[in-house]
Enzyme design. Structure first.
Site, PDB file in Angstrom:
ATOM      1  CG  ASP A  48      37.992  30.824  50.884  1.00  0.00           C
ATOM      2  OD1 ASP A  48      38.705  29.994  51.278  1.00  0.00           O
ATOM      3  OD2 ASP A  48      37.783  32.345  50.992  1.00  0.00           O
ATOM      4  CB  ILE A  49      40.527  31.060  46.342  1.00  0.00           C
ATOM      5  CG1 ILE A  49      39.493  31.083  44.775  1.00  0.00           C
ATOM      6  CG2 ILE A  49      41.745  30.517  45.636  1.00  0.00           C
ATOM      7  CD1 ILE A  49      39.086  29.904  44.087  1.00  0.00           C
ATOM      8  CG  ASP A 142      55.612  42.318  37.836  1.00  0.00           C
ATOM      9  OD1 ASP A 142      56.434  42.973  37.632  1.00  0.00           O
ATOM     10  OD2 ASP A 142      54.701  41.828  37.240  1.00  0.00           O
ATOM     11  CD  GLU A 176      53.559  42.521  31.610  1.00  0.00           C
ATOM     12  OE1 GLU A 176      54.801  42.050  32.353  1.00  0.00           O
ATOM     13  OE2 GLU A 176      53.240  43.428  31.782  1.00  0.00           O
ATOM     14  CG  HIS A 292      59.906  45.406  37.380  1.00  0.00           C
ATOM     15  ND1 HIS A 292      60.037  46.234  36.126  1.00  0.00           N
ATOM     16  CD2 HIS A 292      59.024  44.591  37.333  1.00  0.00           C
ATOM     17  CE1 HIS A 292      58.935  46.021  35.527  1.00  0.00           C
ATOM     18  NE2 HIS A 292      58.150  44.819  36.174  1.00  0.00           N
ATOM     19  CG  ASP A 311      38.499  34.479  48.335  1.00  0.00           C
ATOM     20  OD1 ASP A 311      38.593  34.900  49.399  1.00  0.00           O
ATOM     21  OD2 ASP A 311      38.827  33.447  47.790  1.00  0.00           O
TER      22      ASP A 311
HETATM   23  N1  DTR Z   1      53.618  46.632  33.788  1.00  0.00           N
HETATM   24  C1  DTR Z   1      53.350  45.661  34.801  1.00  0.00           C
HETATM   25  C2  DTR Z   1      53.068  46.226  36.209  1.00  0.00           C
HETATM   26  C3  DTR Z   1      52.095  47.407  35.995  1.00  0.00           C
HETATM   27  C4  DTR Z   1      52.232  48.669  36.247  1.00  0.00           C
HETATM   28  N2  DTR Z   1      51.132  49.255  36.110  1.00  0.00           N
HETATM   29  C5  DTR Z   1      50.080  48.461  35.981  1.00  0.00           C
HETATM   30  C6  DTR Z   1      48.762  48.679  35.811  1.00  0.00           C
HETATM   31  C7  DTR Z   1      47.808  47.396  35.532  1.00  0.00           C
HETATM   32  C8  DTR Z   1      48.513  46.218  35.634  1.00  0.00           C
HETATM   33  C9  DTR Z   1      49.994  46.056  35.626  1.00  0.00           C
HETATM   34  C10 DTR Z   1      50.550  47.263  35.795  1.00  0.00           C
HETATM   35  C11 DTR Z   1      54.505  44.687  34.940  1.00  0.00           C
HETATM   36  O1  DTR Z   1      55.526  45.266  35.323  1.00  0.00           O
HETATM   37  O2  DTR Z   1      54.231  43.488  34.666  1.00  0.00           O
HETATM   38 ZN    ZN Z   2      56.642  43.607  35.799  1.00  0.00          ZN
HETATM   39 ZN    ZN Z   3      53.625  42.237  35.930  1.00  0.00          ZN
END
Ligand code: DTR
Ligand code: ZN
Ligand code: ZN
Length: 444
Positions: A48-49, A142, A176, A292, A311
């Site tokens: 388990d995490i 995110d 990213e 965002h 998990d």
């Molecule tokens: N582009 C990613 C967020 C994101 C949007 N749709 C998906 C689908 C699968 C993984 C990630 C994402 C970001 O803003 O980091």
């Molecule tokens: Zn993002």
């Molecule tokens: Zn993201």
């Protein structure tokens, strides 16, 4: 809760009570320690995490953003501080880490690559997440969520001293948000001979969305099934992730022909009524209203989703690396004496005597638990050391309606004397479901 569900739970509870009554007369005494010494290597079940550990990483990332202009974006101090935090944890856990630099938008970016020593170097399983945020906020969902889950899984590998058949590599990507810059740099910089060794890449980007959905990438079927089987075991329905092709760090790996997969709980898309019906949450509302945005803070996390997905990360890493755990030298101590758990009542304990050992318990004490109980979300489970110190194994959850707690936990019990009576403490903190401790064990 609908009446018929109450009826179902009552009838199942009655059946469970009848079953326990039958068993009570036949329950064997506690088992003696296994005299055979260290158990043979065996296929590992992921531990388990601990959600608390994952959230502690998020708290750190939040603090880093707060101390660095409110974000952890590429090229900003908050991103490098995030990398330094994660790297320090991994270095302390025995990983071989490396920072890969690249330039984007005139600023230096960093990928953090962490290799777990051992495993077949020609078969490399990778798990990764992007560590950068957008400039408008702390980026806790995110993508602190993915980064923290991958970090805690890597730390669990170390705690378990996992000896995978494959070589494990973890990665935290930079930039990213600027267009998968870090992961593209990594893949494009890999010699073809190294790229061909990658047996798979698992991506985790946004796995704790407040209005969570449970989406599984449908790129590689084996990886997809690994995740879907895991959630099926939780009785959590999943959907195929459809909005993300090309939108996160798995894309460069897929383009290079590497099998990819991953998990996602949703971003700015809106949860439908049908999805709200099966997952809970709010129909007509975005999966993450703070996507965002500056409100993507530690308050912007769904604990149940983060817990389940963390998990699932561990399950996939353990399963796809075909890892085997060589248990530390020592004995297995177990008991199969059933202990009934009163519905919505006082905690009960199941004792387990440990003797003949020297010194303290290990930093990776394995606790195997088998509790038969309808609606396991009612249960809080702790390990009590001989001196009474409590180690939380499982929190209650009003949304975890699955039955039975059959799990392995890893506890850092290095501060506790090994000999003495250890206890498993179980409390049912909600009405209408019942069960009992069937068995549990300690592996030193
Ligand atoms: N582009 C990613 C967020 C994101 C949007 N749709 C998906 C689908 C699968 C993984 C990630 C994402 C970001 O803003 O980091
Ligand atoms: Zn993002
Ligand atoms: Zn993201």
């Amino acid at each position: 809760m609908s009446p018929n569900r109450f009826a179902l739970r009552r009838s199942r509870a009655a059946a469970a009570l009848a079953f326990v009554a039958l068993l009570a007369t036949a329950a064997p005494a506690a088992q003696a320690a296994d005299p055979s010494g260290a158990a043979a290597p065996r296929a590992a079940a992921a531990p388990d995490i601990p959600l608390a550990n994952v959230k502690a990483h998020l708290t750190q990332l939040q603090s880093i953003a707060t101390a660095n202009g409110g974000n952890r974006a590429h090229g900003r101090a908050g991103y490098k501080a995030s990398v330094d935090y994660v790297k320090a944890k991994l270095d302390a856990a025995g990983y071989t880490t490396a920072l890969q630099q690249f330039t984007s938008g005139g600023a230096t970016g960093y990928n953090l690559i962490a290799d777990w020593p051992g495993g077949d170097p020609s078969k490399v399983l990778m798990a990764g997440s992007h560590l950068d945020s957008v400039s408008s906020g702390a980026g806790i969902n995110d993508n602190g969520s993915g980064s923290a889950a991958v970090l805690e899984t890597a730390l669990a590998v170390s705690r378990a001293q996992l000896a995978p058949d494959k070589h494990l590599r973890f990665a935290w990507w930079g930039a990213e948000e600027l267009g998968l810059i870090g992961s593209k740099h990594y893949v494009n910089s890999l010699p073809l001979s190294e790229r061909s060794k990658l047996s798979g890449y698992l991506n985790f980007d946004m796995i704790g969305s407040p209005n969570a959905g449970y989406f599984v990438y449908d790129d590689d079927p084996v990886i997809e099934k690994t995740f879907k089987d895991y959630f099926a075991g939780l009785s959590v329905p999943t959907e195929i992730e459809t909005e993300g092709d090309g939108r996160s760090d798995h894309a460069p790996f897929k383009t290079a022909g590497v099998p990819v997969g991953g998990l996602f709980t949703g971003a700015s898309n809106t949860k439908s009524s049908a999805q709200a019906q099966k997952w809970g949450g709010t129909a007509g509302q975005a999966f993450d209203r703070c996507y965002h945005s500056s409100c993507d803070t530690t308050a912007n996390i769904n604990d149940t989703a983060l817990n389940r997905n963390s998990d699932a990360v561990a399950h996939a890493v353990w399963t796809l690396s075909a890892g085997t755990v060589t248990p530390p030298p020592g004995d297995v101590y177990s008991t199969t004496t059933d202990v009934s758990v009163p519905d919505n009542g006082a905690a009960v304990t199941s004792p387990l005597a440990v003797s003949g050992r020297t010194g303290n318990a290990p930093a990776a004490l394995q606790v195997g638990v088998d509790i038969k109980h309808t609606f396991r979300g009612d249960l809080v489970v702790d390990l009590l050391a001989p001196d009474g110190t409590a180690y939380r194994l499982k929190n209650s959850s009003s949304s975890d309606s699955a039955d039975n707690v059959i799990a392995n936990y890893t506890v850092n019990a290095s501060a506790e004397a090994a000999n003495g009576t250890w206890r498993l403490r179980v409390q049912d903190v909600a009405a209408q479901d019942t069960g009992y401790v069937d068995s549990w064990k300690l592996t030193f």
